[in-house]
Design an enzyme around this catalytic site. Structure first.
Site, mmCIF file in Angstrom:
data_model
loop_
_atom_site.group_PDB
_atom_site.id
_atom_site.type_symbol
_atom_site.label_atom_id
_atom_site.label_comp_id
_atom_site.label_asym_id
_atom_site.label_seq_id
_atom_site.Cartn_x
_atom_site.Cartn_y
_atom_site.Cartn_z
ATOM 1 N N HIS A 63 0.810 -1.218 0.000
ATOM 2 C CA HIS A 63 0.000 0.000 0.000
ATOM 3 C C HIS A 63 0.852 1.281 0.000
ATOM 4 O O HIS A 63 0.752 2.079 -0.935
ATOM 5 C CB HIS A 63 -1.008 -0.033 1.160
ATOM 6 C CG HIS A 63 -1.698 1.267 1.402
ATOM 7 N ND1 HIS A 63 -2.550 1.851 0.479
ATOM 8 C CD2 HIS A 63 -1.651 2.129 2.445
ATOM 9 C CE1 HIS A 63 -2.997 2.994 0.962
ATOM 10 N NE2 HIS A 63 -2.467 3.193 2.146
ATOM 11 N N HIS B 207 3.668 7.071 5.344
ATOM 12 C CA HIS B 207 2.451 7.733 5.811
ATOM 13 C C HIS B 207 1.661 6.957 6.864
ATOM 14 O O HIS B 207 0.919 7.549 7.633
ATOM 15 C CB HIS B 207 1.556 8.171 4.639
ATOM 16 C CG HIS B 207 0.696 7.090 4.067
ATOM 17 N ND1 HIS B 207 1.124 6.246 3.072
ATOM 18 C CD2 HIS B 207 -0.573 6.715 4.352
ATOM 19 C CE1 HIS B 207 0.163 5.405 2.766
ATOM 20 N NE2 HIS B 207 -0.887 5.659 3.524
ATOM 21 N N GLU C 293 1.074 5.981 12.619
ATOM 22 C CA GLU C 293 -0.256 5.575 13.060
ATOM 23 C C GLU C 293 -0.294 4.105 13.476
ATOM 24 O O GLU C 293 -0.880 3.758 14.483
ATOM 25 C CB GLU C 293 -1.245 5.835 11.916
ATOM 26 C CG GLU C 293 -2.600 5.182 12.062
ATOM 27 C CD GLU C 293 -3.503 5.931 13.023
ATOM 28 O OE1 GLU C 293 -3.159 7.077 13.373
ATOM 29 O OE2 GLU C 293 -4.530 5.362 13.421
ATOM 30 N N ASP C 294 0.352 3.263 12.694
ATOM 31 C CA ASP C 294 0.156 1.826 12.868
ATOM 32 C C ASP C 294 1.297 1.091 13.575
ATOM 33 O O ASP C 294 1.163 -0.085 13.885
ATOM 34 C CB ASP C 294 -0.056 1.153 11.497
ATOM 35 C CG ASP C 294 -1.318 1.670 10.823
ATOM 36 O OD1 ASP C 294 -2.206 2.156 11.552
ATOM 37 O OD2 ASP C 294 -1.419 1.590 9.592
HETATM 38 MN MN MN Z 1 -2.879 4.682 3.779
#
Ligand code: MN
Length: 746
Positions: A61, A86, A90-91
């Site tokens: 991705h 990106h 967050e992850d």
């Molecule tokens: Mn994304």
């Protein structure tokens, strides 16, 4: 089913990384790949144990997003690094500070912006979509790359939407249509905008998407033949004049063909301008304008142009940077054909948007359109009292509106949405100028303040100190900025009037010897249809409610008590959907922590904007006051709801609901002949045993159009009926409608 194979996956990751570098390398300058490589390694490592919904390694991705950013938007190193990273903060365990340490402050800030947007959109359990969008635009003013990378992210998610649940598909597709496609359009990313729209249609209305795609394919050979014949003489003449060019037939997107079919209420076969012919000239910057007009002159030598269809966006480009010359001409076989003339440079900007524009920036001068656009957005965001929903709607209006370009008396250029008035112009200059505007001189002629401006107008505003905004001004303006200033000014005025009105009303009540208490005030509000006491005071202050109105109201109220009871508006009975069905939905509500206000049963309401019937694809919307509204998924209102309140949407299925009956409608067009109406009614009532609710008929000459609203159990009923009616001699076309006043639904 995706089956993981570590060795193959490792190869695939490297293959995709090379594809990214290739996309980036199409630019000329020397690249320093060191930092990109570093970002790639970090991302691979950080996501190594994660997989996408499809089962594929997660790293595909960010790699694909980076490739879109480099190849399809044309951005450079910083953006590629940010796209690769990106989802990392967050992850995974990495923090923004880690990013700053390894890649510098700029990258860290962009990733921070992207992380915030991701939080807003992906975990929207608490706040509504509209507020998210507003926040997203706020971050936009920091660095426009945040928004461009977000668009690339969304594009890749749309391309891979197939593996999501249906509910998720609808939510994401709706958001895309409502927010991201217009945003891409506004930024001049036409190719991305079209792809987003097509993909959204594919998931929201798969049948329509497939049928148009199929028809495009079936008619493709025929179209190619036509185009070749059409461009042959043009090609010859352009060559003879020594121009270097490319000439191609460009198909319209599936989405835009569908929009046209809906707007004009015609089938695919009748949408003639399915393609445009595009002439792309390769020339130096200095010769651009001259050669484009030279090509125009050649085209119109062979084919005559349609009046008023010439669009010259070369002399005055659109605010998003679009430059091109458009004309519509008559082909020799009697078909209108749109011809677009532009240079290679203009074409690249049109396809890729501003990033491409920046590359050419040194050749152009003055404030760039992008800066102007960003400034406009900032202005909108700072406008007072814009609650999130109103803001979103107004913003969207502004996004979609085409623009006009007008001039101040000193020749300064102002860009306004089309249909802007002199008053919009006044507020665009300054709120005080707007508030005191009494009229304007447009091209030296005196006009009223609601005069609609045209591109090219020169506008001088006339003000007076005595002037102040009035209620009706709201209807005079189209810009969000003017609207919010007027609303503010009116609110201020209202406050002043309220006190005055209260004193006046007290006096009036005293004269009539009525107690001024909560009851009497409410009664007075009720018979004048006023929703708040403040409004009541205001209308009293403005002498709209006086002694007579109060007297009438108090008397009328006494004798009409029982009448109120029976004239209450008709309450629609709820459809008979069994409880088994309710249980499933209730579980969804609990999962989403939406209360049903303690009701043991959930009340279903069939929305009368789209009148869904069993068999239709539907969604349920849970308003804050409880109950569930059922909409068809292709209903414009449903699309808005899904994008604004994604977390209030629940899945509904019709299982067992066919026991009830539901309102639906059909429209038929045909040639009037004896006994035809009789036959129609016979099929509906006797053969299929359906109840007709209303029957309207319109005829002009021999052609008639009948609109029939009727009660059906499901789409099966409706389809059966339509098939039968189509067989009747004299009936030309039958289609479904949702409401009496509707355009065809499918
Ligand atoms: Mn994304």
């Amino acid at each position: 089913m995706y089956v993981a194979n570590p060795e193959q996956e490792r190869k695939e990751i490297l293959k995709r990384y090379r594809a990214l570098l290739n996309a980036w390398n199409t630019g000329a300058e020397m690249k320093n790949k060191r930092m990109v490589r570093k970002a790639f390694n970090l991302a691979v490592n950080a996501h190594k144990d994660m997989r996408r919904k499809s089962g594929e390694p997660y790293i595909y991705h960010p790699l694909e997003v980076a490739r879109i950013v480099a190849g399809e938007i044309g951005l450079g190193e910083t953006s590629i690094i940010c796209a690769l990273l990106h989802d990392v903060v967050e992850d995974t365990d990495y923090t923004i500070d880690d990013m700053r340490r390894m890649f510098g402050d700029k990258v860290a800030r962009i990733i921070d912006g992207l992380t915030k947007i991701k939080e807003l959109f992906d975990h929207n359990t608490t706040s509504a979509q509209a507020e998210n969008f507003r926040k997203m635009l706020l971050t936009l003013s920091d660095d426009v790359r945040v928004i461009l990378i977000k668009l690339a992210d969304r594009l890749h998610n749309m391309r891979t939407l197939g593996s999501m649940t249906h509910e998720k598909q609808l939510k994401i597709a709706s958001e895309t249509i409502y927010l991201f496609a217009p945003l891409a359009h506004r930024l001049g990313l036409y190719a991305i905008k079209s792809e987003l729209e097509d993909l959204a249609l594919k998931y929201t209305e798969p049948e329509i998407y497939n049928s148009i795609a199929r028809k495009l394919e079936e008619t493709s050979a025929e179209r190619t033949k036509f185009i070749n014949k059409f461009i042959y003489p043009i090609k010859k003449a352009l060559l003879a004049q020594g121009l270097v060019f490319d000439i191609i037939g460009r198909e319209k997107s599936i989405y835009s063909i569908w929009q046209k079919m809906k707007a004009k209420q015609v089938p695919f076969e009748e949408v003639f301008d399915i393609f445009a012919v595009r002439i792309i000239i390769d020339t130096s910057y200095e010769n651009e304008k001259y050669q484009c007009w030279q090509a125009y002159s050649i085209v119109t030598d062979f084919y005559s142009p349609k009046q008023n269809r010439l669009r010259d966006w070369i002399s005055t480009p659109k605010a998003n940077g679009y430059e091109s010359l458009h004309t519509t001409v008559m082909s020799h076989s009697g078909q209108w054909v749109e011809v677009q003339i532009r240079t290679k440079r203009m074409n690249e900007i049109a396809e890729k948007g501003y990033a491409a524009h920046w590359k050419y920036k040194e050749k152009t001068s003055g404030e760039s359109g992008l800066d102007r656009w960003l400034n406009k957005i900032k202005e909108l965001l700072q406008s007072p009292d814009s609650n999130a929903l109103a803001f979103l709607d107004e913003f969207k209006l502004n996004l979609f509106a085409d623009e006009i370009i007008v001039f101040t008396p000193k020749g300064e250029v102002k860009t306004l949405p089309s249909n802007s008035t002199a008053l919009d112009f006044a507020y665009n200059i300054h709120s005080e100028i707007g508030n005191h505007c009494i009229g304007a001189k447009v091209n030296h002629k005196l006009v009223p303040l609601n005069n609609v401006l045209k591109s090219g107008d020169q506008v001088e505003i006339i003000t007076s100190k005595k002037q102040s905004p009035r209620e009706e001004w709201i209807n005079y303006v189209v810009t969000a900025r003017a609207k919010s200033f007027i609303k503010d000014a009116l609110k201020e005025q209202r406050k002043k009037f309220t006190e005055e009105g209260r004193v006046k009303l007290e006096d009036l009540f005293r004269q009539l010897k009525i107690d001024m208490n909560r009851n009497s005030l409410l009664r007075l509000q009720e018979c004048n249809h006023i929703s708040s006491t403040i409004d009541l005071y205001y209308r009293v202050a403005k002498d709209e409610i006086g002694l007579k109105e109060i007297k009438d109201c108090m008397q009328q109220h006494d004798k009409s008590g029982w009448l109120n009871l029976i004239t209450r508006p008709f309450v629609r009975s709820k459809p008979s959907i069994p409880h088994k069905f309710a249980e499933e939905v209730k579980q969804q509500l609990i999962n989403k922590e939406i209360s049903t206000n303690g009701n043991a049963e959930v009340e279903y309401r069939i929305s009368d904007c789209c009148n869904p019937i069993p068999g239709d694809e539907v969604i349920g919307f849970v308003p804050p006051d409880g109950g569930i509204w059922i909409h068809r998924t292709n209903c414009p209102e449903a699309i808005q709801l899904m994008s604004k309140y994604g977390n209030r949407i629940v899945k509904i299925n019709w299982e067992g609901a066919e026991a009830g009956t539901f309102l639906s409608g059909i429209r038929l067009v045909g040639f009037d002949n004896m006994g035809l109406l009789n036959e129609i009614v016979n099929i509906i009532s006797s053969q299929l045993n359906l109840n007709i609710r209303s029957f309207h008929i319109d005829s002009t000459g021999d052609v008639f159009e009948a609109t029939i609203m009727l009660l059906v159990h499901s789409t099966d009923d409706l389809n059966k009926l339509m098939t039968q009616l189509k067989k009747v001699k004299g009936i030309n076309n039958v289609y479904r409608i949702s409401r009496l006043a509707d355009t065809p639904a499918r």
